[in-house]
Motif scaffolding. Structure first.
Motif, PDB file in Angstrom:
ATOM      1  N   HIS A 143       0.844  -1.189   0.000  1.00 13.09           N
ATOM      2  CA  HIS A 143       0.000   0.000   0.000  1.00 13.09           C
ATOM      3  C   HIS A 143       0.880   1.239   0.000  1.00 13.09           C
ATOM      4  O   HIS A 143       1.910   1.288   0.688  1.00 13.09           O
ATOM      5  CB  HIS A 143      -0.882   0.040   1.257  1.00 13.09           C
ATOM      6  N   LEU A 144       0.476   2.260  -0.734  1.00  5.48           N
ATOM      7  CA  LEU A 144       1.183   3.532  -0.772  1.00  5.48           C
ATOM      8  C   LEU A 144       0.276   4.629  -0.227  1.00  5.48           C
ATOM      9  O   LEU A 144      -0.951   4.557  -0.356  1.00  5.48           O
ATOM     10  CB  LEU A 144       1.580   3.886  -2.220  1.00  5.48           C
ATOM     11  N   LEU A 145       0.889   5.638   0.371  1.00  8.07           N
ATOM     12  CA  LEU A 145       0.164   6.818   0.833  1.00  8.07           C
ATOM     13  C   LEU A 145       0.667   8.017   0.042  1.00  8.07           C
ATOM     14  O   LEU A 145       1.855   8.360   0.101  1.00  8.07           O
ATOM     15  CB  LEU A 145       0.386   7.033   2.333  1.00  8.07           C
ATOM     16  N   LEU A 146      -0.227   8.634  -0.727  1.00  5.94           N
ATOM     17  CA  LEU A 146       0.148   9.717  -1.638  1.00  5.94           C
ATOM     18  C   LEU A 146      -0.725  10.952  -1.396  1.00  5.94           C
ATOM     19  O   LEU A 146      -1.464  11.384  -2.283  1.00  5.94           O
ATOM     20  CB  LEU A 146       0.001   9.253  -3.097  1.00  5.94           C
ATOM     21  N   PRO A 147      -0.656  11.551  -0.218  1.00  8.17           N
ATOM     22  CA  PRO A 147      -1.514  12.715   0.041  1.00  8.17           C
ATOM     23  C   PRO A 147      -1.063  13.935  -0.764  1.00  8.17           C
ATOM     24  O   PRO A 147       0.133  14.158  -0.975  1.00  8.17           O
ATOM     25  CB  PRO A 147      -1.319  12.962   1.539  1.00  8.17           C
ATOM     26  N   GLU A 148      -2.041  14.706  -1.216  1.00  7.15           N
ATOM     27  CA  GLU A 148      -1.717  15.958  -1.905  1.00  7.15           C
ATOM     28  C   GLU A 148      -1.025  16.928  -0.949  1.00  7.15           C
ATOM     29  O   GLU A 148      -0.105  17.654  -1.329  1.00  7.15           O
ATOM     30  CB  GLU A 148      -2.992  16.584  -2.466  1.00  7.15           C
ATOM     31  N   ASP A 149      -1.494  16.925   0.307  1.00 11.27           N
ATOM     32  CA  ASP A 149      -0.891  17.748   1.347  1.00 11.27           C
ATOM     33  C   ASP A 149       0.085  16.893   2.142  1.00 11.27           C
ATOM     34  O   ASP A 149      -0.318  16.015   2.895  1.00 11.27           O
ATOM     35  CB  ASP A 149      -1.985  18.310   2.267  1.00 11.27           C
ATOM     36  N   ARG A 150       1.371  17.127   1.982  1.00  9.65           N
ATOM     37  CA  ARG A 150       2.383  16.310   2.645  1.00  9.65           C
ATOM     38  C   ARG A 150       2.314  16.419   4.163  1.00  9.65           C
ATOM     39  O   ARG A 150       2.777  15.536   4.876  1.00  9.65           O
ATOM     40  CB  ARG A 150       3.769  16.763   2.182  1.00  9.65           C
ATOM     41  N   ASP A 151       1.741  17.502   4.671  1.00  7.62           N
ATOM     42  CA  ASP A 151       1.669  17.699   6.118  1.00  7.62           C
ATOM     43  C   ASP A 151       0.486  16.973   6.767  1.00  7.62           C
ATOM     44  O   ASP A 151       0.350  16.989   7.985  1.00  7.62           O
ATOM     45  CB  ASP A 151       1.569  19.193   6.446  1.00  7.62           C
ATOM     46  N   LEU A 152      -0.376  16.353   5.949  1.00 11.70           N
ATOM     47  CA  LEU A 152      -1.588  15.729   6.492  1.00 11.70           C
ATOM     48  C   LEU A 152      -1.268  14.661   7.525  1.00 11.70           C
ATOM     49  O   LEU A 152      -1.946  14.551   8.554  1.00 11.70           O
ATOM     50  CB  LEU A 152      -2.410  15.114   5.358  1.00 11.70           C
ATOM     51  N   LEU A 153      -0.235  13.880   7.293  1.00 15.41           N
ATOM     52  CA  LEU A 153       0.135  12.792   8.197  1.00 15.41           C
ATOM     53  C   LEU A 153       1.271  13.168   9.137  1.00 15.41           C
ATOM     54  O   LEU A 153       1.730  12.350   9.920  1.00 15.41           O
ATOM     55  CB  LEU A 153       0.539  11.553   7.401  1.00 15.41           C
ATOM     56  N   ALA A 154       1.722  14.415   9.065  1.00 17.89           N
ATOM     57  CA  ALA A 154       2.913  14.808   9.813  1.00 17.89           C
ATOM     58  C   ALA A 154       2.618  15.478  11.142  1.00 17.89           C
ATOM     59  O   ALA A 154       3.538  15.782  11.886  1.00 17.89           O
ATOM     60  CB  ALA A 154       3.767  15.746   8.964  1.00 17.89           C
ATOM     61  N   SER A 155       1.352  15.709  11.473  1.00 20.13           N
ATOM     62  CA  SER A 155       1.027  16.464  12.693  1.00 20.13           C
ATOM     63  C   SER A 155       0.858  15.548  13.893  1.00 20.13           C
ATOM     64  O   SER A 155      -0.167  15.519  14.553  1.00 20.13           O
ATOM     65  CB  SER A 155      -0.252  17.276  12.479  1.00 20.13           C
ATOM     66  N   GLY A 156       1.893  14.749  14.147  1.00 17.70           N
ATOM     67  CA  GLY A 156       1.884  13.886  15.320  1.00 17.70           C
ATOM     68  C   GLY A 156       2.482  14.610  16.506  1.00 17.70           C
ATOM     69  O   GLY A 156       2.295  15.802  16.694  1.00 17.70           O
ATOM     70  N   GLY A 157       3.223  13.893  17.335  1.00 19.90           N
ATOM     71  CA  GLY A 157       3.854  14.508  18.484  1.00 19.90           C
ATOM     72  C   GLY A 157       2.912  14.666  19.654  1.00 19.90           C
ATOM     73  O   GLY A 157       1.994  13.879  19.849  1.00 19.90           O
ATOM     74  N   THR A 158       3.149  15.685  20.437  1.00 13.36           N
ATOM     75  CA  THR A 158       2.336  15.925  21.634  1.00 13.36           C
ATOM     76  C   THR A 158       1.812  17.346  21.615  1.00 13.36           C
ATOM     77  O   THR A 158       2.212  18.167  20.794  1.00 13.36           O
ATOM     78  CB  THR A 158       3.184  15.716  22.901  1.00 13.36           C
ATOM     79  N   GLY A 159       0.891  17.634  22.541  1.00  7.10           N
ATOM     80  CA  GLY A 159       0.380  18.990  22.670  1.00  7.10           C
ATOM     81  C   GLY A 159      -0.921  19.201  21.938  1.00  7.10           C
ATOM     82  O   GLY A 159      -1.499  18.284  21.345  1.00  7.10           O
ATOM     83  N   ALA A 160      -1.377  20.466  21.962  1.00  8.85           N
ATOM     84  CA  ALA A 160      -2.707  20.795  21.460  1.00  8.85           C
ATOM     85  C   ALA A 160      -2.852  20.569  19.956  1.00  8.85           C
ATOM     86  O   ALA A 160      -3.957  20.366  19.460  1.00  8.85           O
ATOM     87  CB  ALA A 160      -3.037  22.251  21.797  1.00  8.85           C
ATOM     88  N   GLU A 161      -1.743  20.617  19.195  1.00  7.13           N
ATOM     89  CA  GLU A 161      -1.833  20.491  17.744  1.00  7.13           C
ATOM     90  C   GLU A 161      -1.664  19.061  17.256  1.00  7.13           C
ATOM     91  O   GLU A 161      -1.745  18.810  16.057  1.00  7.13           O
ATOM     92  CB  GLU A 161      -0.765  21.385  17.090  1.00  7.13           C
ATOM     93  N   ALA A 162      -1.379  18.123  18.152  1.00  4.34           N
ATOM     94  CA  ALA A 162      -1.178  16.734  17.741  1.00  4.34           C
ATOM     95  C   ALA A 162      -2.480  16.145  17.204  1.00  4.34           C
ATOM     96  O   ALA A 162      -3.548  16.340  17.775  1.00  4.34           O
ATOM     97  CB  ALA A 162      -0.670  15.908  18.914  1.00  4.34           C
ATOM     98  N   SER A 163      -2.388  15.420  16.096  1.00  4.16           N
ATOM     99  CA  SER A 163      -3.575  14.822  15.512  1.00  4.16           C
ATOM    100  C   SER A 163      -3.739  13.374  15.973  1.00  4.16           C
ATOM    101  O   SER A 163      -2.789  12.712  16.377  1.00  4.16           O
ATOM    102  CB  SER A 163      -3.496  14.863  13.986  1.00  4.16           C
ATOM    103  N   VAL A 164      -4.975  12.898  15.900  1.00  9.35           N
ATOM    104  CA  VAL A 164      -5.291  11.496  16.148  1.00  9.35           C
ATOM    105  C   VAL A 164      -5.473  10.826  14.794  1.00  9.35           C
ATOM    106  O   VAL A 164      -6.207  11.339  13.944  1.00  9.35           O
ATOM    107  CB  VAL A 164      -6.586  11.350  16.976  1.00  9.35           C
ATOM    108  N   LEU A 165      -4.801   9.705  14.570  1.00  6.47           N
ATOM    109  CA  LEU A 165      -4.942   8.996  13.309  1.00  6.47           C
ATOM    110  C   LEU A 165      -6.004   7.909  13.471  1.00  6.47           C
ATOM    111  O   LEU A 165      -5.905   7.051  14.345  1.00  6.47           O
ATOM    112  CB  LEU A 165      -3.614   8.377  12.880  1.00  6.47           C
ATOM    113  N   VAL A 166      -7.031   7.970  12.612  1.00  3.52           N
ATOM    114  CA  VAL A 166      -8.135   7.011  12.632  1.00  3.52           C
ATOM    115  C   VAL A 166      -7.989   6.106  11.418  1.00  3.52           C
ATOM    116  O   VAL A 166      -8.058   6.570  10.272  1.00  3.52           O
ATOM    117  CB  VAL A 166      -9.494   7.736  12.601  1.00  3.52           C
TER     118      VAL A 166
END
Length: 263
Positions: A143-166
Motif C-alpha cells: 500500500h502507498l500513501l500519496l496525500p496531496e498535502d504532505r503535512d496531512l500525516l505529519a502532525s503527530g507529536g504531543t500537545g494541542a496540535e497533535a492529531s489522532v490517526l483514525v
C-alpha cells in the motif's frame, strides 16, 4: 391476507455464506448481527481459502446507499464520542484500499468532515510517497500513501496540535495490516493516539493480546471501534480443500464455455 403474502412470510432467508460454509466447513461464530453483516465467498488465493464478504459496504453485494453510508457514518459518530469534540477536530482518517475507501469517507463524515486519505496500490508519476505498509494476506500486498498535502500525516507529536490517526478497514481479522501501518507511520511521525475502526472484529484472543502489547511498546494509546465481533472457525486442511474446489469450479466453467461455443 392474500395467498402471495402468506407465501412470502414463510420463505426462509438463506445466509449468503451457506454455499462456502457447507463445502469448506468454515463457520462464523459471534454475536447475532454477524451473519447479517458478513457472508462467505470462495477465494482464489494461495494463503486463504475463504473471503469474508460484507453485506453493507456496497462493494460486492448490492445494498441501499443509505445503508452503506449509514454504517460508516455511525462508526464515525462513535469515534467522535470517544475522542470528544475538541480532539475529534484534530482527527485524520485513513481508509484502506480497495474495500474500505468508501467506508473511510463515511467515517470521516461521521466525525464531522475530518480530513480523509485512502491508501492506493498504484504509484502516481510526479507524486511523492508519504509512507507505505504491507498487507501480507492480500493479492497485492503493498500500500502507498500519496496525500496531496504532505503535512496531512505529519502532525503527530504531543500537545494541542497533535492529531489522532483514525484507521478504517472493513474487517479486523488478524490485526497485521493495522499494526504494519501504525509501525511504519509511527516511525516517521510519532503520535500519542490511534483509533482503529472496522465493521467487524474477527481477531483471535492471541491477536487481541498482540495489539495490547504493541500499543505499550510504542507508548501510544490505541482504541478500537467496531460494530460486531466474532471469529472464523477453520477446519484442518481448509486451504487445500478450497484450492481443489476452485479448480473444480474453474473446470466446470471452462466446460460450459466450450459447450456454448460449440452449440
Amino acid at each position: 391476507m392474500s395467498e402471495r403474502a402468506t407465501r412470502e412470510e414463510t420463505v426462509d432467508v438463506v445466509w449468503s455464506g451457506s454455499w462456502v460454509a457447507e463445502r469448506l466447513g468454515v463457520a462464523l461464530e459471534g454475536d447475532g448481527e454477524l451473519q447479517e453483516l458478513l457472508g462467505l465467498a470462495l477465494r482464489r488465493n494461495p494463503k486463504r481459502a475463504h473471503l469474508l464478504v460484507s453485506n453493507v459496504l456496497g462493494k460486492h453485494v448490492p445494498q441501499r446507499p443509505s445503508v452503506v453510508h449509514g454504517a460508516g457514518f455511525e462508526l464515525g459518530e462513535r469515534v467522535r464520542a470517544l475522542l470528544g469534540a475538541q480532539e475529534a477536530r484534530r482527527a485524520v482518517v485513513l481508509g484502506y484500499a480497495e474495500t474500505a475507501t468508501g467506508l473511510g469517507h463515511a467515517v470521516a463524515d461521521g466525525l464531522r468532515d475530518a480530513p480523509y486519505l485512502h491508501s492506493t496500490r498504484r504509484p502516481v508519476a510526479g507524486v511523492e510517497q508519504a509512507g507505505g505498509f504491507e498487507e501480507s494476506h492480500s493479492h497485492a500486498t503493498s500500500h502507498l500513501l500519496l496525500p496531496e498535502d504532505r503535512d496531512l500525516l505529519a502532525s503527530g507529536g504531543t500537545g494541542a496540535e497533535a492529531s489522532v490517526l483514525v484507521l478504517v478497514d472493513d474487517e479486523f481479522s488478524t490485526g497485521n495490516t493495522v499494526l504494519n501501518t501504525i509501525r511504519a507511520l509511527h516511525a516517521l511521525h510519532p503520535r500519542e493516539r490511534y483509533v482503529i475502526v472496522a465493521l467487524v472484529d474477527m481477531r483471535s484472543a492471541g491477536d487481541r493480546d498482540r495489539l495490547t502489547v504493541f500499543a505499550a511498546e510504542i507508548g501510544a494509546r490505541v482504541d478500537l471501534v467496531t460494530r460486531s465481533t466474532g471469529t472464523v472457525a477453520l477446519p484442518d486442511g481448509v486451504l487445500e480443500r478450497g484450492q481443489a474446489l476452485v479448480a473444480a469450479q474453474e473446470a466446470e466453467q471452462a466446460g460450459r464455455a466450450e459447450g456454448s461455443a460449440g452449440a
